[in-house]
Design a protein around this motif. Structure first.
Motif, mmCIF file in Angstrom:
data_model
loop_
_atom_site.group_PDB
_atom_site.id
_atom_site.type_symbol
_atom_site.label_atom_id
_atom_site.label_comp_id
_atom_site.label_asym_id
_atom_site.label_seq_id
_atom_site.Cartn_x
_atom_site.Cartn_y
_atom_site.Cartn_z
ATOM 1 N N SER A 1 -13.179 -26.757 -20.723
ATOM 2 C CA SER A 1 -12.926 -27.555 -19.287
ATOM 3 C C SER A 1 -12.679 -26.160 -18.355
ATOM 4 N N GLY B 1 1.251 -20.973 -15.721
ATOM 5 C CA GLY B 1 0.093 -21.882 -15.971
ATOM 6 C C GLY B 1 0.891 -23.255 -16.316
ATOM 7 N N CYS B 2 -0.117 -24.300 -16.482
ATOM 8 C CA CYS B 2 0.563 -25.531 -16.798
ATOM 9 C C CYS B 2 1.045 -25.760 -18.256
ATOM 10 N N MET B 3 0.296 -24.758 -18.832
ATOM 11 C CA MET B 3 0.580 -24.722 -20.518
ATOM 12 C C MET B 3 1.977 -24.419 -20.465
ATOM 13 N N PHE C 1 -5.988 -34.573 -25.068
ATOM 14 C CA PHE C 1 -6.629 -33.055 -24.805
ATOM 15 C C PHE C 1 -6.312 -32.096 -26.026
ATOM 16 N N ASN D 1 -7.923 -35.640 -19.702
ATOM 17 C CA ASN D 1 -8.759 -34.766 -20.497
ATOM 18 C C ASN D 1 -8.606 -35.314 -21.860
ATOM 19 N N ASP E 1 1.274 -34.575 -17.113
ATOM 20 C CA ASP E 1 0.423 -33.698 -16.681
ATOM 21 C C ASP E 1 -0.607 -33.946 -15.562
ATOM 22 N N SER F 1 -0.681 -27.090 -12.089
ATOM 23 C CA SER F 1 -1.002 -25.414 -11.828
ATOM 24 C C SER F 1 -1.860 -25.559 -11.021
ATOM 25 N N SER G 1 -4.740 -23.945 -11.935
ATOM 26 C CA SER G 1 -5.557 -23.511 -12.613
ATOM 27 C C SER G 1 -7.258 -24.134 -12.670
ATOM 28 N N LYS G 2 -7.043 -25.557 -12.139
ATOM 29 C CA LYS G 2 -8.285 -26.345 -12.158
ATOM 30 C C LYS G 2 -8.735 -26.092 -10.715
ATOM 31 N N ARG H 1 -2.651 -17.577 -13.186
ATOM 32 C CA ARG H 1 -1.577 -18.262 -13.922
ATOM 33 C C ARG H 1 -0.424 -18.789 -13.549
HETATM 34 C C1 LIG Z 1 -4.931 -31.656 -19.151
HETATM 35 C C2 LIG Z 1 -4.952 -30.133 -18.909
HETATM 36 N N1 LIG Z 1 -3.561 -29.362 -18.914
HETATM 37 C C3 LIG Z 1 -3.230 -28.221 -18.975
HETATM 38 C C4 LIG Z 1 -4.453 -27.341 -18.990
HETATM 39 C C5 LIG Z 1 -3.833 -25.925 -18.982
HETATM 40 O O1 LIG Z 1 -3.654 -25.692 -17.807
HETATM 41 P P1 LIG Z 1 -3.243 -24.133 -17.242
HETATM 42 O O2 LIG Z 1 -4.586 -23.092 -17.310
HETATM 43 O O3 LIG Z 1 -2.733 -24.119 -15.856
HETATM 44 O O4 LIG Z 1 -2.116 -23.792 -18.231
HETATM 45 C C6 LIG Z 1 -5.716 -27.832 -19.211
HETATM 46 C C7 LIG Z 1 -6.742 -26.767 -19.380
HETATM 47 O O5 LIG Z 1 -7.875 -27.296 -19.638
HETATM 48 C C8 LIG Z 1 -5.780 -29.308 -19.067
HETATM 49 O O6 LIG Z 1 -7.419 -29.639 -19.204
#
Ligand SMILES: Cc1ncc(COP(=O)(O)O)c(C=O)c1O
Length: 482
Positions: free
Chosen positions: A122, A186-188, A212, A262, A290, A320, A322-323, A330
């Protein structure tokens, strides 16, 4: 792939087409409506007849409008001839230890390989992100920064960017303050910290199904168990099933994506989000939410996150940039409610701080108003790309295929006829240099054998269409030989 085209410097006819497309995406112009005549638009916008005609031809080729002889151009039905939607999922009601395996790493490696056609991971097309503009902001900030820019920006993180992030909660009617935000890598990292703040190894965490694979990677690394809950492709997780699950399992937390999940792209209706928050608060179960794609809505308004209904600080909102703006910067964040102190302590132990200059650059970008302008274009681009992908799947994939109807984000979930083994399709597609994500990695029990997820993050082009055509032929051949 049309990578070189920047949205900002696009030719005049594309800008005109963008304006009309936006009216269609926002619902101002609806299916069957006649769009302004060439003459009307020419005088309204002060452009030439040729420019308007080229714009309308572009909209026609994108499937947004159709020409009717002697009558003009009309908005086309966006759902025309699409295959049916998949049904609500039916995962096994067991909490399962998570083992993700090497396939996920293989898929992510394919995303880095420029030879591969990127229908898998993604990721958004770099052509759709204002990277050069953002980098210029960063360079200016670096040039003027004093020695205090080279320090640990300790948790909760940079105040300027936290203030900007908090202010954006106004877009969904929220009133977050900078003090409630912790910045993360990042969101992770947000999800990792929040899970660690509320649960420990061996605990049961509720997730959507399909889920996801990144969530499964996190749960695996933390030694937590996943309990998959039936999820509707449009409305998200089933509240009835969730209610039953929390009565019968020792659920420690829920890890959900209520807005544009996702891989399904599902979005829980507002009343379901409210009910979800109330149900979990009553059971004293934290919700890790999320919201990484929440800004990528196709309709007129930004859906509220579940956090909007949180009265007790039990929702840990994670997101985050990121998308939507800069995966490479990050920058993620969390508003972790009553768990914020634990999250801050864990941030110290995890990565200590985010890079100062990158946070400042995003703060400046948000402040300048460039972000909203960019988001408007991005949402419109994704709405069109998801639409085109849906039409192409409907055209090229074997009979019996089903697809989701995402109202935001840039992912499409495809359910193939039962005889199609998506792992076999994945292998054959890789040989043709096309990456896709096979269904089984979106479940702890390798369900979804006949499903795939397609990334619609790239501008539509003949090459993308050709790749979808190849995929459809491969799927058809597998179905016939099974
Ligand atoms: C639902 C979801 N959450 C978190 C992430 C990761 O986010 P980040 O890149 O900000 O760590 C993704 C990345 O594909 C995602 O699809």
């Amino acid at each position: 792939m049309n990578e070189s085209k920047s949205l900002k410097s696009s030719p005049l006819y594309e800008q005109v087409a963008d304006k009309v497309a936006r009216l269609i995406q926002q619902g101002t112009l609806q299916t069957g409506d006649r769009i302004p005549s060439v003459r009307q638009l020419r005088s309204q916008l002060g452009v030439s007849v040729t420019t308007v005609l080229e714009a309308y031809r572009l909209l026609e080729s994108e499937g947004l409008v159709e020409a009717r002889p002697q009558s003009g151009y009309y908005v086309r039905s966006q759902q025309q001839d699409l295959p049916p939607e998949p049904s609500i999922s039916a995962p096994d009601a067991i909490a399962t230890p998570v083992g993700v395996g090497s396939l996920v790493s293989e898929i992510l490696a394919a995303a880095r390989n420029p030879e591969m056609f990127p229908l898998g991971a993604s990721v958004n097309s770099p052509a759709l992100l204002p990277t050069l503009k953002l980098n210029r902001v960063l360079a200016k900030i670096a040039r003027h920064a004093d020695v205090n820019s080279n320090v640990y920006d300790l948790p909760p993180g940079n105040e300027h960017v936290r203030r900007r992030i908090a202010r954006r909660s106004l877009t969904w009617g929220g009133s977050l303050t900078a003090e409630e935000i912790v910045t993360t890598c990042g969101c992770m990292e947000s999800l990792n910290l929040c899970l660690k703040a509320v649960a420990k190894p061996g605990d049961v965490i509720v997730v959507e199904s399909p889920v996801f694979y990144g969530f499964l990677q996190i749960l695996e690394s933390l030694g937590m168990k996943a309990l998959e809950i039936p999820t509707h492709p449009r409305d998200g997780v089933s509240l009835e099933a969730l209610d039953a699950a929390i009565r019968t399992h020792p659920v420690k937390a829920c890890l959900l994506t209520p807005t544009f999940s996702n891989p399904l792209g599902s979005c829980m209706p507002e009343e379901n989000k409210q009910q979800l928050v109330e149900m979990l608060a009553q059971a004293q179960i934290p919700l890790i939410e999320d919201d990484v794609s929440g800004d990528l809505y196709f309709d007129a308004n930004r859906p509220k996150p579940a956090k909007a209904f949180d009265r007790e600080g039990m929702v840990l909102l994670c997101s985050s940039f990121s998308k939507v703006l800069a995966p490479g910067y990050r920058l993620g964040w969390t508003a972790a409610g009553r768990f914020q102190p634990q999250v801050e302590r864990l941030k110290y132990a995890n990565t200590l701080s985010n890079p100062v200059l990158l946070q400042l650059a995003i703060a400046e970008f948000l402040q300048s108003g460039s972000y909203d302008h960019h988001l408007r274009q991005l949402r419109q681009a994704y709405a069109i790309q998801v639409q085109r992908m849906s039409q192409a799947v409907s055209q090229f994939f074997p009979k019996g295929t089903k697809i989701t109807r995402p109202q935001g984000g840039f992912l499409l979930w495809v359910e193939l006829p039962e005889t199609v083994d998506s792992l076999e399709l994945y292998r054959q597609a890789m040989q043709q240099n096309i990456s896709i994500v096979p269904g089984p990695i979106f479940s702890t029990t390798q369900k979804y054998q006949n499903c795939i997820r397609l990334n619609c993050g790239y501008p539509w082009s003949r090459e993308v269409e050709q790749a979808v055509n190849v995929l459809g032929q491969l799927a058809g051949a597998i179905a016939r030989t099974a």
